[in-house]
Design an enzyme around this catalytic site. Structure first.
Site, PDB file in Angstrom:
ATOM      1  CG  HIS A  13      -1.920   1.091   1.282  1.00 48.53           C
ATOM      2  ND1 HIS A  13      -3.244   0.861   1.624  1.00 48.53           N
ATOM      3  CD2 HIS A  13      -1.832   2.421   1.037  1.00 48.53           C
ATOM      4  CE1 HIS A  13      -3.911   2.005   1.581  1.00 48.53           C
ATOM      5  NE2 HIS A  13      -3.064   2.977   1.233  1.00 48.53           N
ATOM      6  CG  HIS A  15      -0.942   7.011  -1.082  1.00 44.92           C
ATOM      7  ND1 HIS A  15      -2.162   7.018  -1.719  1.00 44.92           N
ATOM      8  CD2 HIS A  15      -1.148   6.387   0.104  1.00 44.92           C
ATOM      9  CE1 HIS A  15      -3.069   6.439  -0.952  1.00 44.92           C
ATOM     10  NE2 HIS A  15      -2.476   6.038   0.158  1.00 44.92           N
ATOM     11  NE  ARG A  17       0.654  11.993  -2.161  1.00 42.82           N
ATOM     12  CZ  ARG A  17      -0.419  11.454  -1.581  1.00 42.82           C
ATOM     13  NH1 ARG A  17      -1.358  10.856  -2.283  1.00 42.82           N
ATOM     14  NH2 ARG A  17      -0.573  11.550  -0.281  1.00 42.82           N
ATOM     15  CE  LYS A  97      -8.065   1.438  -0.449  1.00 46.56           C
ATOM     16  NZ  LYS A  97      -6.924   2.290  -0.166  1.00 46.56           N
ATOM     17  CG  HIS A 136     -10.215   4.066   3.168  1.00 44.31           C
ATOM     18  ND1 HIS A 136      -9.023   4.757   3.184  1.00 44.31           N
ATOM     19  CD2 HIS A 136     -10.907   4.489   4.265  1.00 44.31           C
ATOM     20  CE1 HIS A 136      -8.994   5.555   4.242  1.00 44.31           C
ATOM     21  NE2 HIS A 136     -10.124   5.430   4.907  1.00 44.31           N
ATOM     22  CG  HIS A 171      -5.149   1.994   5.780  1.00 45.19           C
ATOM     23  ND1 HIS A 171      -6.492   1.937   6.010  1.00 45.19           N
ATOM     24  CD2 HIS A 171      -4.996   2.713   4.652  1.00 45.19           C
ATOM     25  CE1 HIS A 171      -7.116   2.596   5.059  1.00 45.19           C
ATOM     26  NE2 HIS A 171      -6.236   3.072   4.217  1.00 45.19           N
ATOM     27  CG  ASP A 244      -1.876   4.674   3.961  1.00 43.15           C
ATOM     28  OD1 ASP A 244      -1.876   5.104   2.797  1.00 43.15           O
ATOM     29  OD2 ASP A 244      -2.717   5.022   4.813  1.00 43.15           O
ATOM     30  CG  HIS A 248      -0.256  15.045   1.830  1.00 47.35           C
ATOM     31  ND1 HIS A 248      -1.166  15.230   0.812  1.00 47.35           N
ATOM     32  CD2 HIS A 248      -0.653  13.912   2.468  1.00 47.35           C
ATOM     33  CE1 HIS A 248      -2.062  14.270   0.832  1.00 47.35           C
ATOM     34  NE2 HIS A 248      -1.776  13.450   1.825  1.00 47.35           N
ATOM     35  CB  ALA A 260      -5.389  12.349   6.151  1.00 47.40           C
TER      36      ALA A 260
HETATM   37  C1  NCD Z   1      -3.795   8.917   1.900  1.00 45.54           C
HETATM   38  C2  NCD Z   1      -3.281   9.960   0.904  1.00 45.54           C
HETATM   39  O1  NCD Z   1      -2.741  10.951   1.337  1.00 45.54           O
HETATM   40  O2  NCD Z   1      -3.408   9.735  -0.297  1.00 45.54           O
HETATM   41  N1  NCD Z   1      -3.831   9.482   3.209  1.00 45.54           N
HETATM   42  C3  NCD Z   1      -3.863   8.801   4.371  1.00 45.54           C
HETATM   43  O3  NCD Z   1      -4.016   9.431   5.402  1.00 45.54           O
HETATM   44  N2  NCD Z   1      -3.715   7.494   4.436  1.00 45.54           N
HETATM   45  C4  NCD Z   1      -5.120   8.423   1.454  1.00 45.54           C
HETATM   46  C5  NCD Z   1      -5.529   7.120   2.067  1.00 45.54           C
HETATM   47  O4  NCD Z   1      -4.925   6.101   1.829  1.00 45.54           O
HETATM   48  O5  NCD Z   1      -6.507   7.118   2.820  1.00 45.54           O
HETATM   49 ZN    ZN Z   2      -3.467   4.943   1.542  1.00 42.80          ZN
END
Ligand code: NCD
Ligand code: ZN
Length: 337
Positions: A13, A15, A17, A97, A136, A171, A244, A248, A260
């Site tokens: 898992h 991200h 970007r 997902k 999720h 998660h 996860d 950001h 988040a």
């Molecule tokens: C994730 C994100 O920033 O893309 N943020 C998070 O808090 N986990 C989105 C997600 O997986 O819920």
């Molecule tokens: Zn995530």
């Protein structure tokens, strides 16, 4: 100097970007994981069909290199038909997902829980061809600490309506979710992050506000954290690693309406090593990161290895304008060059 070598792990898992963040940060995942599940909501607009997934996979590949393999996913939409599912599967997309609407970043346009039955033809197709459903697991509109618990009835319903569908509750954060995954059939598994193993809500709002520890689902109570620790150290194959890691920019975290997401990629394997070692469960690390997830996904185990050396380092306070998890703290293990 101590060194430890394990089978090359996977991160189920991530991200990645896009644009500059992808270009500058993807190497952090590729240097410690053989494969990673690329979350579809990480792009804006998200990955909806195979025509979005393939160029994105190529872009990740271009910036990760080194034999790393991104595993692609689609985000579930009202127009995710059996044809969409089959076409994606034929091109190597491994999972779909589901984000309940509004529940997290780029999920405003998600399918509402009440309309999930309209997607049953897609789930049927996924069950047929062996494509996974990733959840999720939070119920929108419920008090934030109770969202995951409220979602478990949806998990149970999907599990009984599709007994052959492999489902991953992503998660997980609560003792209730650990219990549910334990007791449901072998088609149901869960990913667990590093930060949910280490943090409680006190680390977000217990004293000063700590925005870099804020994520969805939010970290919970001490007894929930303990249940997660028990799950990963018990050696149960239903629980495997998904970081996860969700970068950001600092300005999007340190502001009035902060995003988040916890950016754990820079420290993931070194800190997991320290965590399992401190608990006296180092033998449980390898299956948690290198075996259970691959087996659940039906993937071969990685052939390569990852070596970590006991060589303390201080986590930089910034990577490409993003504050990492444990910024400024000392970590005992380092990834070998
Ligand atoms: C994730 C994100 O920033 O893309 N943020 C998070 O808090 N986990 C989105 C997600 O997986 O819920
Ligand atoms: Zn995530």
């Amino acid at each position: 100097m101590d060194t430890i070598t394990i089978r090359m792990p996977d991160d189920f898992h991530v991200h990645f970007r896009e644009g500059e963040l992808l270009r500058r940060l993807a190497y952090l995942v590729a240097q410690q994981f053989g494969r990673a599940i690329a979350m579809p909501n990480t792009l804006n607009p998200p990955i909806r069909t195979v025509d979005d997934a393939i160029p994105y996979r190529d872009e990740i590949l271009m910036h990760s290199g080194n034999g790393f393999q991104p595993l692609m996913t689609l985000k579930l939409y009202p127009d995710t038909t059996p044809e969409v599912v089959r076409g994606a599967h034929a091109a190597g997309v491994v999972a779909v997902k589901y984000y309940p609407e509004g529940v997290t970043t780029n999920a405003e346009d998600g399918v509402s829980v009440g309309r999930l039955s309209e997607l049953y033809p897609a789930f049927e197709a996924m069950q047929d061809i062996g494509m996974l459903l990733l959840l999720h697991g939070e119920m929108p509109g419920v008090f934030c600490l109770d969202r995951e618990a409220a979602f478990l009835e949806v998990l149970r319903r999907l599990c009984s309506d599709f007994p052959g569908l492999k489902i991953v509750l992503e998660h997980i954060t609560t003792a209730g979710a650990v219990e549910a995954v334990y007791t449901l059939p072998a088609t149901v598994a869960a990913t667990i992050t590093l930060h949910h193993l280490e943090l409680t809500l006190d680390d977000v709002i217990g004293d000063k506000i700590m925005p870099h520890n804020f994520c969805k689902p939010v970290v919970k109570r001490p007894q929930d954290r303990e249940a997660l620790c028990y799950a990963v150290t018990s050696g149960n194959p239903k629980f495997f690693f998904g970081s996860d890691s969700a970068p950001h920019p600092i300005c999007a975290k340190e502001c009035a309406e902060g995003c988040a997401g916890v950016f754990t990629a820079p420290v993931a394997m070194p800190r997991l090593m320290e965590f399992f070692e401190t608990l006296g469960c180092l033998t449980k690390l390898d299956p948690f990161v290198s075996q259970f997830g691959a087996e659940f996904y039906g993937l071969p185990l990685n052939q390569g290895t990852l070596t970590l050396v006991r060589e303390p380092w201080i986590v930089p306070v910034e990577y490409a304008g993003v504050r990492p998890y444990l910024a400024g703290r000392t970590i005992i293990w380092r990834i070998a060059e």
